[in-house]
Design an enzyme around this catalytic site. Structure first.
Site, PDB file in Angstrom:
ATOM      1  N   ASP A   1      -7.188 -14.066   7.874  1.00 17.57           N
ATOM      2  CA  ASP A   1      -8.265 -14.343   6.522  1.00 17.57           C
ATOM      3  C   ASP A   1      -7.888 -13.587   5.644  1.00 17.57           C
ATOM      4  O   ASP A   1      -6.717 -12.757   5.520  1.00 17.57           O
ATOM      5  CB  ASP A   1      -9.491 -13.698   7.201  1.00 17.57           C
ATOM      6  CG  ASP A   1     -10.391 -14.552   7.815  1.00 17.57           C
ATOM      7  OD1 ASP A   1      -9.945 -15.590   8.142  1.00 17.57           O
ATOM      8  OD2 ASP A   1     -11.427 -14.255   8.604  1.00 17.57           O
TER       9      ASP A   1
ATOM     10  N   LYS B   1     -11.141 -17.193   3.225  1.00 13.31           N
ATOM     11  CA  LYS B   1     -12.452 -17.429   2.630  1.00 13.31           C
ATOM     12  C   LYS B   1     -12.676 -16.500   1.419  1.00 13.31           C
ATOM     13  O   LYS B   1     -12.415 -15.270   1.418  1.00 13.31           O
ATOM     14  CB  LYS B   1     -13.409 -17.173   3.584  1.00 13.31           C
ATOM     15  CG  LYS B   1     -13.462 -18.129   4.870  1.00 13.31           C
ATOM     16  CD  LYS B   1     -14.897 -17.752   5.612  1.00 13.31           C
ATOM     17  CE  LYS B   1     -14.637 -17.893   6.964  1.00 13.31           C
ATOM     18  NZ  LYS B   1     -15.982 -17.558   7.754  1.00 13.31           N
TER      19      LYS B   1
ATOM     20  N   MET C   1     -21.254  -7.566   2.006  1.00 15.20           N
ATOM     21  CA  MET C   1     -21.174  -8.862   1.117  1.00 15.20           C
ATOM     22  C   MET C   1     -22.555  -8.748   0.109  1.00 15.20           C
ATOM     23  O   MET C   1     -23.264  -9.569   0.162  1.00 15.20           O
ATOM     24  CB  MET C   1     -21.567  -9.937   2.062  1.00 15.20           C
ATOM     25  CG  MET C   1     -20.246 -10.191   2.932  1.00 15.20           C
ATOM     26  SD  MET C   1     -20.785 -11.370   4.336  1.00 15.20           S
ATOM     27  CE  MET C   1     -21.486 -10.534   5.325  1.00 15.20           C
TER      28      MET C   1
HETATM   29  N1  SAH Z   1     -15.472  -7.990   9.935  1.00 12.05           N
HETATM   30  C1  SAH Z   1     -15.562  -7.104   8.568  1.00 12.05           C
HETATM   31  C2  SAH Z   1     -16.655  -7.710   7.610  1.00 12.05           C
HETATM   32  C3  SAH Z   1     -16.428  -8.827   7.094  1.00 12.05           C
HETATM   33  S1  SAH Z   1     -17.785  -9.389   6.014  1.00 12.05           S
HETATM   34  C4  SAH Z   1     -15.668  -5.744   9.064  1.00 12.05           C
HETATM   35  O1  SAH Z   1     -15.853  -5.308  10.301  1.00 12.05           O
HETATM   36  O2  SAH Z   1     -15.538  -4.744   8.291  1.00 12.05           O
HETATM   37  C5  SAH Z   1     -16.880  -9.005   4.471  1.00 12.05           C
HETATM   38  C6  SAH Z   1     -17.431  -8.001   3.852  1.00 12.05           C
HETATM   39  O3  SAH Z   1     -16.937  -6.763   4.401  1.00 12.05           O
HETATM   40  C7  SAH Z   1     -17.037  -7.849   2.375  1.00 12.05           C
HETATM   41  O4  SAH Z   1     -18.070  -8.484   1.609  1.00 12.05           O
HETATM   42  C8  SAH Z   1     -17.213  -6.550   2.216  1.00 12.05           C
HETATM   43  O5  SAH Z   1     -18.465  -5.980   2.144  1.00 12.05           O
HETATM   44  C9  SAH Z   1     -16.854  -5.720   3.450  1.00 12.05           C
HETATM   45  N2  SAH Z   1     -15.339  -5.551   3.407  1.00 12.05           N
HETATM   46  C10 SAH Z   1     -14.584  -5.582   4.115  1.00 12.05           C
HETATM   47  N3  SAH Z   1     -13.418  -5.089   3.960  1.00 12.05           N
HETATM   48  C11 SAH Z   1     -13.634  -4.343   2.811  1.00 12.05           C
HETATM   49  C12 SAH Z   1     -12.947  -3.392   2.094  1.00 12.05           C
HETATM   50  N4  SAH Z   1     -11.642  -3.449   2.382  1.00 12.05           N
HETATM   51  N5  SAH Z   1     -13.417  -2.930   0.932  1.00 12.05           N
HETATM   52  C13 SAH Z   1     -14.793  -3.014   0.886  1.00 12.05           C
HETATM   53  N6  SAH Z   1     -15.588  -3.875   1.425  1.00 12.05           N
HETATM   54  C14 SAH Z   1     -14.923  -4.599   2.711  1.00 12.05           C
END
Ligand code: SAH
Length: 501
Positions: free
Chosen positions: A35, A57, A170
């Site tokens: 991803d 995505k 998000m």
């Molecule tokens: N599975 C992921 C989350 C996926 S949903 C987890 O466990 O972290 C995607 C959202 O995660 C993004 O829109 C943001 O809100 C957050 N996110 C993931 N990685 C990030 C990063 N490096 N910095 C800021 N937000 C992050």
């Protein structure tokens, strides 16, 4: 036979936050399906011939639908492949990992989940915000700010009553609504809020405020996804616990022009210091093969009293050749070994031999001075080295005794894409271009053509030593700084000083 799918959490961004198990799965995979939020530098860990499938995505702009992704993973596993399905953070935290797992189980595909460091915990930590704290928050709640059905509302009155830390994922496009709803439902307006953009990466940016003003501040700072929205008293701890954006090279861009095979160590060192590295290898090392002259020299190694090695590449090629001819390091038993500098010396030590001579200054001139003290006309020196090396060393030593120079590798121009580099640097500041040899610079200028003046004027040129600096100046460019020790560590010292400035 059916393969197997590993649903792996790649961590929030910093590639070294992958778990040991996750990394092991990447190394074993036949296919990696990844991803946007999974750090793609992890792909470098894959084995040769591993197939990469990007199913990234971006909000509102799905490159592949979830159904298509499910099907891709399923088909690859059905073909017998070990599939590493890499997702940002943890696969089960808003990652739709559960759906992918169900799809596979229904179709009888073996699968395992490898949990990862999730961004609401790891991302906050890198911003200096502990998600719980005995004095401020005894629970935390991770909430999606982007609902499946836009009309479906979160239970704001319950959320507003929670005393624990709230983290919205998000949520950037709904930031205003999130703040308004929490205030309307009774959360104090002055509740601290932090937005963390690209958490745990060298691009991390943090905006701090409270429920009533964070929206304006985020607008001002042009905050985009991916971002975390942290709401709660723990945000105040950032001023004490922040470590990440205080790293000495945080946010600085370092363009690395050495060969791919040489740069791994410096890249990871720079990353550790917080720098954004851009790898633009302008040279590649090409072993001369077959090499009858080298074979002959090794077969008749007793002729020599000294062997002089002038680079790590040369060392590796020389020893590998010796081993492939059926010998081991004992073959060099009675022979003295000279190395041009400490890196070359270390490379020799790896093969079980301590060099007899390493000059204090790491240039051919200094090596000649040292050798002048020990060589006499009865000696015979073997110098296996690069085809394009300066004649100086051989010329000078030939005045003292018999010298056999054997060319063992060539440095060729590497194909790299100047447009990508230009695009990357377009909106950047604090750029350092590092050059570790005249050929890295000459090739850089050749590859960029007319555009090299423009590009190089955007940043500062760092040179490994006087020979490289001379080439840079002859081409009409200014050397911003030259390493005191003529080594990659010397370049690192310059960058560290820049970080302190
Ligand atoms: N599975 C992921 C989350 C996926 S949903 C987890 O466990 O972290 C995607 C959202 O995660 C993004 O829109 C943001 O809100 C957050 N996110 C993931 N990685 C990030 C990063 N490096 N910095 C800021 N937000 C992050």
């Amino acid at each position: 036979m059916k393969g197997k799918v590993y649903l792996i959490g790649a961590g929030p961004g910093d590639s070294s936050l992958i778990t040991v198990k996750g990394l092991k799965c990447i190394k074993n995979a036949d296919v990696i399906v990844y991803d946007r939020l999974a750090n793609d530098s992890l792909l470098e860990e894959a084995r040769e011939n591993c197939k990469f499938i990007y199913v990234g995505k971006e909000a509102k702009n799905h490159a592949k639908t979830q159904d298509e992704i499910n099907e891709i993973i399923y088909r690859e596993a059905l073909d017998g492949n070990i599939v590493a399905r890499l997702k940002g953070g943890d696969p089960y935290v808003f990652g739709r990992g559960g759906e992918e797992g169900e799809y596979l189980i229904k179709r009888d595909i073996p699968f395992e989940t490898v949990p990862g460091v999730t961004s609401p915990i790891g991302g906050l930590a890198y911003a200096g915000i502990p998600i719980t704290h005995r004095d401020y928050a005894s629970s935390f709640h991770v909430i999606t700010g982007h609902l499946k059905d836009e009309n479906e509302e979160l239970n704001w009155s319950s959320l507003a009553k929670l005393k624990g830390t709230l983290v919205f994922l998000m949520g950037v496009s709904n930031l205003k609504k999130i703040c308004e709803n929490l205030i309307e439902n009774g959360k104090p307006e002055d509740t601290p809020v932090a937005i963390i953009n690209w958490a745990t990466t060298p691009y991390q940016r943090v905006v701090e405020g409270n429920l009533s003003n964070i929206y304006e501040k985020a607008l001002e700072e042009k905050i985009t996804p991916p971002s975390l929205i942290a709401v709660g008293e723990v945000v105040k701890l950032r001023k004490n616990l922040n470590f990440f954006d205080k790293k000495p090279l945080f946010g600085k861009i370092v363009v690395i022009t050495r060969a791919k095979s040489q740069k791994k160590e410096s890249v990871s060192q720079l990353k550790e210091l917080g720098a954004i590295t851009y790898e633009f290898p302008t040279i590649k090392i090409d072993e001369i093969s077959p090499n009858l002259e080298l074979d002959e020299a090794i077969e008749n190694i007793d002729r020599y009293t000294y062997i002089v090695l002038t680079s790590k590449n040369g060392v590796d090629i020389f020893f590998n050749k010796m081993f492939s001819l059926g010998y081991d390091s004992r073959r060099l038993g009675g022979i003295k070994i000279g190395a041009i500098g400490p890196k070359t010396g270390k490379a020799i030590e790896k093969y079980g031999i301590k060099p007899d001579i390493i000059p204090n200054e790491y240039v051919a001139e200094a090596l000649v001075e040292e050798l002048k003290n020990v060589l006499n006309d009865k000696d015979r020196v073997l110098i296996p080295r690069a085809k394009s090396a300066r004649p100086y060393l051989v010329e000078e030593l030939s005045k003292l005794c018999k010298v056999d120079e054997v060319k063992i590798y060539d440095t060729l121009k590497e194909q790299c894409n100047p447009n990508e580099l230009m695009e990357f640097l377009n909106d950047k500041e604090e750029i350092y271009f590092t050059f570790t040899s005249p050929s890295t610079f000459n090739n850089f200028v050749e590859i960029l053509g007319d555009r090299s003046k423009d590009i190089l004027s955007k940043g500062r040129i760092i040179s490994i030593g006087p020979i490289t600096s001379k080439t840079i100046k002859q081409n009409g460019y200014k050397v911003y700084s030259e390493a005191e020790k003529y080594t990659v560590d010397g370049i690192m010292d310059i960058l560290l000083k820049e970080g302190e400035a």
